[in-house]
Write a protein that holds these residues in place. Structure first.
Motif, short mmCIF file in Angstrom:
data_model
loop_
_atom_site.label_atom_id
_atom_site.label_comp_id
_atom_site.label_asym_id
_atom_site.label_seq_id
_atom_site.Cartn_x
_atom_site.Cartn_y
_atom_site.Cartn_z
N UNK A 1 0.85 -1.19 0.00
CA UNK A 1 0.00 0.00 0.00
C UNK A 1 0.88 1.24 0.00
N UNK A 2 0.66 2.15 -0.95
CA UNK A 2 1.47 3.34 -1.04
C UNK A 2 1.00 4.39 -0.03
N UNK A 3 1.92 5.19 0.54
CA UNK A 3 1.52 6.23 1.47
C UNK A 3 0.69 7.29 0.76
N UNK A 4 -0.12 7.95 1.53
CA UNK A 4 -0.91 9.04 0.97
C UNK A 4 0.00 10.16 0.53
N UNK A 5 -0.39 10.91 -0.54
CA UNK A 5 0.46 11.98 -1.02
C UNK A 5 0.80 12.99 0.06
N UNK A 6 -0.13 13.22 0.99
CA UNK A 6 0.13 14.20 2.04
C UNK A 6 1.25 13.77 2.97
N UNK A 7 1.58 12.46 2.96
CA UNK A 7 2.67 11.98 3.80
C UNK A 7 4.04 12.29 3.22
N UNK A 8 4.09 12.63 1.96
CA UNK A 8 5.37 12.88 1.31
C UNK A 8 5.84 14.30 1.61
N UNK A 9 7.10 14.48 2.01
CA UNK A 9 7.59 15.83 2.30
C UNK A 9 7.51 16.72 1.07
N UNK A 10 7.37 18.03 1.26
CA UNK A 10 7.31 18.93 0.11
C UNK A 10 8.66 19.02 -0.58
N UNK A 11 8.68 19.45 -1.84
CA UNK A 11 9.96 19.62 -2.54
C UNK A 11 10.91 20.55 -1.78
N UNK A 12 12.18 20.25 -1.88
CA UNK A 12 13.21 21.01 -1.14
C UNK A 12 13.89 21.97 -2.12
N UNK A 13 13.76 23.29 -1.91
CA UNK A 13 14.48 24.22 -2.80
C UNK A 13 15.98 24.12 -2.60
N UNK A 14 16.73 24.49 -3.62
CA UNK A 14 18.18 24.40 -3.57
C UNK A 14 18.74 25.24 -2.42
N UNK A 15 18.17 26.41 -2.17
CA UNK A 15 18.68 27.26 -1.09
C UNK A 15 18.58 26.57 0.27
N UNK A 16 17.48 25.85 0.50
CA UNK A 16 17.33 25.13 1.77
C UNK A 16 18.34 24.00 1.87
N UNK A 17 18.56 23.29 0.77
CA UNK A 17 19.54 22.21 0.78
C UNK A 17 20.95 22.74 1.02
N UNK A 18 21.28 23.88 0.44
CA UNK A 18 22.62 24.44 0.62
C UNK A 18 22.84 24.85 2.07
N UNK A 19 21.82 25.36 2.71
CA UNK A 19 21.97 25.69 4.15
C UNK A 19 22.27 24.44 4.96
N UNK A 20 21.62 23.33 4.59
CA UNK A 20 21.91 22.08 5.31
C UNK A 20 23.34 21.61 5.05
N UNK A 21 23.79 21.62 3.78
CA UNK A 21 25.13 21.13 3.48
C UNK A 21 26.20 21.99 4.15
N UNK A 22 25.97 23.30 4.24
CA UNK A 22 26.93 24.17 4.91
C UNK A 22 26.96 23.86 6.41
N UNK A 23 25.78 23.70 7.01
CA UNK A 23 25.74 23.33 8.43
C UNK A 23 26.44 22.00 8.66
#
Length: 448
Positions: A1-23
């Motif tokens: 059984x596949x999870x409901x779409x609402x269970x999937x995290x929203x798309x991650x913008x590049x700026x948010x990902x870069x803040x994580x990689x720098x941290x």
């Protein structure tokens, strides 16, 4: 059984990902195991940017490559999420804080290393580093040497480096050839040895991830010959242009040019992580070029262990000491000479890692089965255990008999090394904790 779409995290913008990689670049202490565990917790468990299987599939590929597996994993995941620039920036941000810190610490080490309190700190650190290298050999051996064939390869590599002084590339190539032959004569002895030590067991009924088990590879992650050709051409340009400029302006024999060439080769000799590359670095940077001494390599290794980022960043320390010590820009620009050398060797050491990911990633994404060609890599991994053990022996000789084997032994250093080895191996204390205690004891001994 596949999870409901609402269970999937929203798309991650590049700026948010870069803040994580720098941290991540600032907090990634603990060597590759700790760094990979941290990424697993953050990206798989907490943020759900990646499913367990997709994370492990990327990790298994990175573990097969020469170079820093944690930095390559960050590059791979950044590339999978945000195309080429996402991978490049993730990999760069993973190492940038370490480069800046090690450049500053290298200068402090050279400028103030003769102060009694600094010398005392490093008196305590050197025995700890000897124990750390021994622990690395035992840890890798515990998961690699599963039978007498692999034990034999490890012993042969140890004797080849410690006794016969064979060049490190010869040992690696011979081990790969032995693994290839052994995989045909005794295939069971060279099969992969179970799950990766870095990975946690997958949790049952995990919630949906942004890139889930069945998420198809995005368009940029699909293999195309044209894409592979572009990556290889860009890599050739990024390597050949600075190498050509160095050769044309300074000449082939200049230390900057030789650093570029030497650390390019070192990048391909680091199967098994930074400790596997260190014997090659010691053999070349110490014995061949004279950029630093074996004792200074130990000091640099300690600084690398206590700063975030991949341990192979110790090459920045090696480069800085070479540029500074040889006054490559003149006696009035010592810091600049060292900083330029540190940047140069970092570029040529890490460039192959980016190319491995950007060129090989689409091939890896095309299949989620087990990767082949493991027999030669099993042979190399076994030989790496012997190579690291020979490095521990070399360090022990310099630390325990500082005046040579004909001189008196340093009993205090032996006691510190024994205590550090027990703390690491028997009581499983952290590397930074052990280095800190040994540094304090060395300081107290020097000031007593």
């Amino acid at each position: 059984m596949n999870p409901a779409p609402s269970d999937t995290p929203p798309p991650v913008p590049l700026s948010q990902a870069l803040r994580y990689w720098l941290r991540l670049g600032f907090i990634s202490f603990g060597g590759p195991a700790g760094q990979i565990a941290l990424m697993h917790h953050d990206l798989v468990v907490q943020r759900r940017w990646m499913s367990e299987k997709r994370f492990l599939h990327a990790l298994n590929y990175c573990l097969l490559l020469p170079g820093p597996e944690a930095q390559q994993l960050a590059t791979y995941l950044g590339w999978l999420m945000h195309r080429t620039w996402g991978g490049v920036l993730a990999g760069v941000l993973f190492v940038l804080p370490s480069l800046l810190l090690l450049t500053g610490l290298s200068w402090i080490y050279l400028a103030f290393g003769d102060q009694p309190w600094v010398a005392g700190v490093f008196d305590g650190i050197k025995p700890a580093v000897t124990a750390i290298v021994l622990q690395a050999a035992l840890r890798l051996g515990g998961r690699t040497l599963r039978n007498r064939w692999l034990w034999g390869l490890a012993l042969a590599a140890f004797l080849g480096l410690a006794v016969f002084r064979l060049p490190f590339p010869v040992i690696v190539l011979a081990a790969g050839l032995a693994g290839w032959i052994g995989g045909r004569l005794a295939p069971a002895a060279f099969l992969p040895g179970g799950p990766t030590p870095h990975a946690a067991a997958p949790a049952p009924a995990a919630p949906a991830a942004l890139i889930d088990d069945h998420t198809p590879p995005p368009p940029h992650a699909r293999f195309r010959l044209g894409g592979l050709a572009r990556v290889l051409a860009a890599g050739a340009l990024l390597w050949g242009l600075p190498m050509g400029l160095l050769t044309a302006v300074l000449g082939w024999q200049h230390d900057y040019t030789q650093m570029a060439w030497f650390f390019t080769k070192a990048a391909f000799m680091s199967f098994g992580g930074a400790y596997a590359a260190l014997p090659y670095v010691v053999q070349g940077a110490v014995a061949q070029y004279g950029w630093l001494t074996p004792v200074q390599v130990m000091d640099g290794l300690a600084l690398g262990e206590t700063t975030p980022g991949p341990l192979i960043m110790v090459v920045a320390f090696v480069g800085f000491l070479g540029g500074y010590g040889k006054a490559l820009l003149g006696p009035e620009h010592l810091f600049l000479a060292g900083a330029l050398a540190a940047l140069l060797v970092t570029w040529f050491t890490f460039l192959p890692s980016f190319l491995f990911i950007l060129a090989g990633g689409p091939l890896v994404e095309s299949t989620h089965g087990r990767l082949g060609f493991t027999a030669p890599l099993a042979g190399i991994s076994a030989a790496v255990v012997g190579v690291i053990a020979s490095l521990a022996l070399l360090f022990a000789g310099h630390v325990f008999w500082p005046q040579g084997v004909s001189g008196p032994p340093d009993l205090a250093a032996m006691a510190l090394a024994l205590g550090a080895a027990l703390a690491l191996i028997r009581f499983r204390r952290g590397v930074i904790e052990v280095i800190g205690v040994c540094a304090l004891l060395g300081l107290l001994q020097r000031l007593a």
